[in-house]
Design a protein around this motif. Structure first.
Motif, PDB file in Angstrom:
ATOM      1  N   LYS A   1       0.805  -1.278  -0.031  1.00 48.50           N
ATOM      2  CA  LYS A   1       0.160  -0.056  -0.032  1.00 48.50           C
ATOM      3  C   LYS A   1       0.901   1.278   0.033  1.00 48.50           C
ATOM      4  CE  LYS A   1      -4.283  -1.633   2.154  1.00 48.50           C
ATOM      5  NZ  LYS A   1      -5.296  -1.583   3.096  1.00 48.50           N
ATOM      6  N   ARG A   2       1.899   1.319   0.956  1.00 51.60           N
ATOM      7  CA  ARG A   2       2.755   2.425   0.758  1.00 51.60           C
ATOM      8  C   ARG A   2       3.494   2.554  -0.467  1.00 51.60           C
ATOM      9  NH1 ARG A   2       6.541   2.105   5.958  1.00 51.60           N
ATOM     10  NH2 ARG A   2       5.906   0.103   6.396  1.00 51.60           N
ATOM     11  N   ALA A   3       4.046   1.647  -1.116  1.00 53.48           N
ATOM     12  CA  ALA A   3       4.720   1.424  -2.221  1.00 53.48           C
ATOM     13  C   ALA A   3       3.539   1.855  -3.537  1.00 53.48           C
ATOM     14  CB  ALA A   3       5.119   0.109  -2.879  1.00 53.48           C
ATOM     15  N   LYS A   4       2.314   1.547  -3.429  1.00 52.28           N
ATOM     16  CA  LYS A   4       1.477   2.153  -4.238  1.00 52.28           C
ATOM     17  C   LYS A   4       1.288   3.617  -4.524  1.00 52.28           C
ATOM     18  CE  LYS A   4      -2.881   2.343  -3.218  1.00 52.28           C
ATOM     19  NZ  LYS A   4      -4.054   2.103  -2.577  1.00 52.28           N
ATOM     20  N   THR A   5       1.323   4.347  -3.196  1.00 50.44           N
ATOM     21  CA  THR A   5       1.205   5.753  -2.971  1.00 50.44           C
ATOM     22  C   THR A   5       2.366   6.309  -3.739  1.00 50.44           C
ATOM     23  OG1 THR A   5      -0.060   5.378  -0.946  1.00 50.44           O
ATOM     24  CG2 THR A   5       1.130   7.551  -1.515  1.00 50.44           C
TER      25      THR A   5
ATOM     26  N   GLY B   1       5.142   7.945 -10.590  1.00 53.00           N
ATOM     27  CA  GLY B   1       5.204   7.006 -11.717  1.00 53.00           C
ATOM     28  C   GLY B   1       6.371   6.039 -11.627  1.00 53.00           C
ATOM     29  N   TRP B   2       6.459   5.175 -12.893  1.00 53.87           N
ATOM     30  CA  TRP B   2       7.668   4.242 -12.663  1.00 53.87           C
ATOM     31  C   TRP B   2       9.056   4.783 -12.861  1.00 53.87           C
ATOM     32  CZ3 TRP B   2       8.851  -0.689 -12.247  1.00 53.87           C
ATOM     33  CH2 TRP B   2      10.006  -1.127 -12.950  1.00 53.87           C
TER      34      TRP B   2
ATOM     35  N   LYS C   1       4.055  -4.319 -10.077  1.00 53.77           N
ATOM     36  CA  LYS C   1       2.831  -5.129 -10.578  1.00 53.77           C
ATOM     37  C   LYS C   1       1.947  -5.405  -9.460  1.00 53.77           C
ATOM     38  CE  LYS C   1       1.963  -9.491 -13.011  1.00 53.77           C
ATOM     39  NZ  LYS C   1       2.408 -10.431 -13.762  1.00 53.77           N
ATOM     40  N   LEU C   2       2.543  -5.638  -8.225  1.00 53.46           N
ATOM     41  CA  LEU C   2       1.725  -5.684  -7.061  1.00 53.46           C
ATOM     42  C   LEU C   2       0.882  -4.712  -6.530  1.00 53.46           C
ATOM     43  CD1 LEU C   2       4.143  -7.661  -4.884  1.00 53.46           C
ATOM     44  CD2 LEU C   2       2.176  -8.634  -5.690  1.00 53.46           C
ATOM     45  N   THR C   3       1.335  -3.534  -7.061  1.00 55.32           N
ATOM     46  CA  THR C   3       0.850  -2.327  -6.480  1.00 55.32           C
ATOM     47  C   THR C   3      -0.484  -2.114  -7.607  1.00 55.32           C
ATOM     48  OG1 THR C   3       2.511  -0.715  -7.545  1.00 55.32           O
ATOM     49  CG2 THR C   3       3.011  -1.159  -5.361  1.00 55.32           C
ATOM     50  N   LEU C   4      -0.164  -2.421  -8.720  1.00 59.09           N
ATOM     51  CA  LEU C   4      -1.247  -2.018  -9.842  1.00 59.09           C
ATOM     52  C   LEU C   4      -2.399  -3.006  -9.557  1.00 59.09           C
ATOM     53  CD1 LEU C   4       0.914  -1.943 -13.308  1.00 59.09           C
ATOM     54  CD2 LEU C   4      -0.293  -0.027 -12.096  1.00 59.09           C
ATOM     55  N   ASN C   5      -2.225  -3.998  -9.212  1.00 63.74           N
ATOM     56  CA  ASN C   5      -3.181  -5.140  -8.854  1.00 63.74           C
ATOM     57  C   ASN C   5      -3.976  -4.790  -7.504  1.00 63.74           C
ATOM     58  OD1 ASN C   5      -3.308  -7.460 -10.505  1.00 63.74           O
ATOM     59  ND2 ASN C   5      -1.326  -7.466 -10.244  1.00 63.74           N
ATOM     60  N   LYS C   6      -3.039  -4.201  -6.490  1.00 61.99           N
ATOM     61  CA  LYS C   6      -3.692  -3.727  -5.132  1.00 61.99           C
ATOM     62  C   LYS C   6      -4.753  -2.508  -5.491  1.00 61.99           C
ATOM     63  CE  LYS C   6      -3.331  -4.561  -1.461  1.00 61.99           C
ATOM     64  NZ  LYS C   6      -4.174  -5.243  -0.523  1.00 61.99           N
ATOM     65  N   TYR C   7      -4.183  -1.409  -6.664  1.00 60.00           N
ATOM     66  CA  TYR C   7      -4.914  -0.555  -6.863  1.00 60.00           C
ATOM     67  C   TYR C   7      -6.225  -1.028  -7.501  1.00 60.00           C
ATOM     68  CZ  TYR C   7      -6.017   3.955  -9.384  1.00 60.00           C
ATOM     69  OH  TYR C   7      -7.025   4.994  -9.889  1.00 60.00           O
ATOM     70  N   ALA C   8      -6.378  -1.665  -8.380  1.00 64.06           N
ATOM     71  CA  ALA C   8      -7.434  -2.293  -9.308  1.00 64.06           C
ATOM     72  C   ALA C   8      -8.395  -2.991  -8.204  1.00 64.06           C
ATOM     73  CB  ALA C   8      -7.272  -3.151 -10.369  1.00 64.06           C
ATOM     74  N   GLN C   9      -7.816  -3.766  -7.374  1.00 67.41           N
ATOM     75  CA  GLN C   9      -8.475  -4.505  -6.285  1.00 67.41           C
ATOM     76  C   GLN C   9      -9.227  -3.511  -5.324  1.00 67.41           C
ATOM     77  OE1 GLN C   9      -6.278  -6.894  -3.624  1.00 67.41           O
ATOM     78  NE2 GLN C   9      -7.998  -7.110  -2.023  1.00 67.41           N
TER      79      GLN C   9
ATOM     80  N   LYS D   1      -2.243   5.951 -15.921  1.00 69.59           N
ATOM     81  CA  LYS D   1      -0.660   6.772 -16.051  1.00 69.59           C
ATOM     82  C   LYS D   1       0.224   5.913 -16.452  1.00 69.59           C
ATOM     83  CE  LYS D   1       0.286   9.473 -12.673  1.00 69.59           C
ATOM     84  NZ  LYS D   1       0.328  10.139 -11.452  1.00 69.59           N
ATOM     85  N   THR D   2       0.218   4.771 -15.789  1.00 71.19           N
ATOM     86  CA  THR D   2       1.035   3.543 -16.158  1.00 71.19           C
ATOM     87  C   THR D   2       1.307   3.248 -17.550  1.00 71.19           C
ATOM     88  OG1 THR D   2       1.064   2.745 -13.805  1.00 71.19           O
ATOM     89  CG2 THR D   2       1.935   1.155 -15.433  1.00 71.19           C
ATOM     90  N   PHE D   3       0.079   2.902 -18.070  1.00 67.74           N
ATOM     91  CA  PHE D   3      -0.404   2.663 -19.461  1.00 67.74           C
ATOM     92  C   PHE D   3       0.418   3.585 -20.446  1.00 67.74           C
ATOM     93  CE2 PHE D   3      -2.492   2.517 -23.648  1.00 67.74           C
ATOM     94  CZ  PHE D   3      -2.305   1.084 -24.084  1.00 67.74           C
TER      95      PHE D   3
END
Length: 197
Positions: free
Chosen positions: A14-18, A24-25, A56-64, A105-107
Motif C-alpha cells: 500500500k505504501r509503495a502504491k502511494t 510514476g514508474w 505489478k503488485l501495486t497495480l493489482n492492489k490499486y485495481a482491487q 498513467k502507467t499505460f
C-alpha cells in the motif's frame, strides 16, 4: 507469525502504491521505495524481488481496491446507484489525493517503451471495464436501464468519462464535482421510457 508477515507485506504494498502513483514508474527510484517502506536494499529484494515485481503488485492492489469500492456501493445502492455514486466518490475521496488513474498513467508512460507493465495496466483497465459492463447489464435486468443500450458500449464510455474526470479533479476539484453530478444525472436518463437526446 505468518499473519503478521502478511499484514506487514500488505502495508508495504500500500505504501509503495502511494509512491508509484504519485511519481510514476520512471520517477520512482529504489531509494525512494526504501525510504517509503523503511527497508534496506537486501530486505527489499528479499520481500519483492525487484522494482518491477513490486510495481505489478501495486497495480493489482490499486485495481482491487477500486473493485471493492464498486462492490460495496452495489450492495448499498444497487447497480445503477453504484454507477451514479462512483464518480463523486472518486472526486471526493481524500485517499485519491487528486491524482489521475494509476492504471491509465502507467499505460501511457510505458506503452511507448513496450514495457510489460503497460500490458498489465491495460489488462486491469479491461477487467474494470468488464465490471462496469456487468453493472449496466444488471441495471437492465432491474429495469433501470433500457434494454436497447449495449452494456459494453456504455461501460467503455463510462470508463472514458471517469478517466477524464480524474484528470479534471487534479486540475480543478470544484469543476470535477459538477461533472460527477452531471454523470449521475445522465445515467439516470438511461431508463426505459426516457427519451434520449
Amino acid at each position: 507469525m505468518a499473519r503478521t508477515a502478511t499484514y506487514d507485506r500488505e502495508d508495504l504494498i500500500k505504501r509503495a502504491k502511494t509512491v508509484f502513483w504519485k511519481r510514476g514508474w520512471a520517477g520512482t527510484s529504489l531509494k525512494d521505495l526504501e525510504a517509503a517502506l523503511d527497508t534496506r536494499p537486501g530486505s527489499f529484494y528479499a520481500a519483492f524481488g525487484s522494482k518491477e515485481a513490486l510495481y505489478k503488485l501495486t497495480l493489482n492492489k490499486y485495481a482491487q481496491e477500486g473493485a471493492e469500492k464498486i462492490d460495496a456501493l452495489c450492495v448499498e445502492r444497487g447497480p445503477l446507484g453504484a454507477l451514479q455514486a462512483y464518480p463523486r466518490i472518486l472526486v471526493e475521496d481524500p485517499t485519491m489525493g487528486g491524482h489521475a488513474c494509476m492504471l491509465a498513467k502507467t499505460f501511457l508512460e510505458l506503452k511507448g517503451q513496450d514495457h510489460a507493465l503497460a500490458e498489465v495496466a491495460n489488462d486491469l483497465l479491461v477487467m474494470i471495464e468488464k465490471k462496469f459492463a456487468d453493472l449496466f447489464r444488471s441495471a437492465q435486468v432491474n429495469g433501470d436501464v433500457a434494454v436497447h443500450y449495449d452494456p459494453e458500449t456504455l461501460a467503455r464510455r463510462y470508463q472514458s468519462d471517469l478517466l477524464g474526470l480524474r484528470v479534471l479533479a487534479a486540475r480543478a476539484p470544484g469543476q470535477a464535482q459538477d461533472i460527477a453530478r452531471d454523470m449521475a444525472a445522465e445515467l439516470g436518463r438511461l431508463g426505459p421510457g426516457v427519451q434520449s437526446d
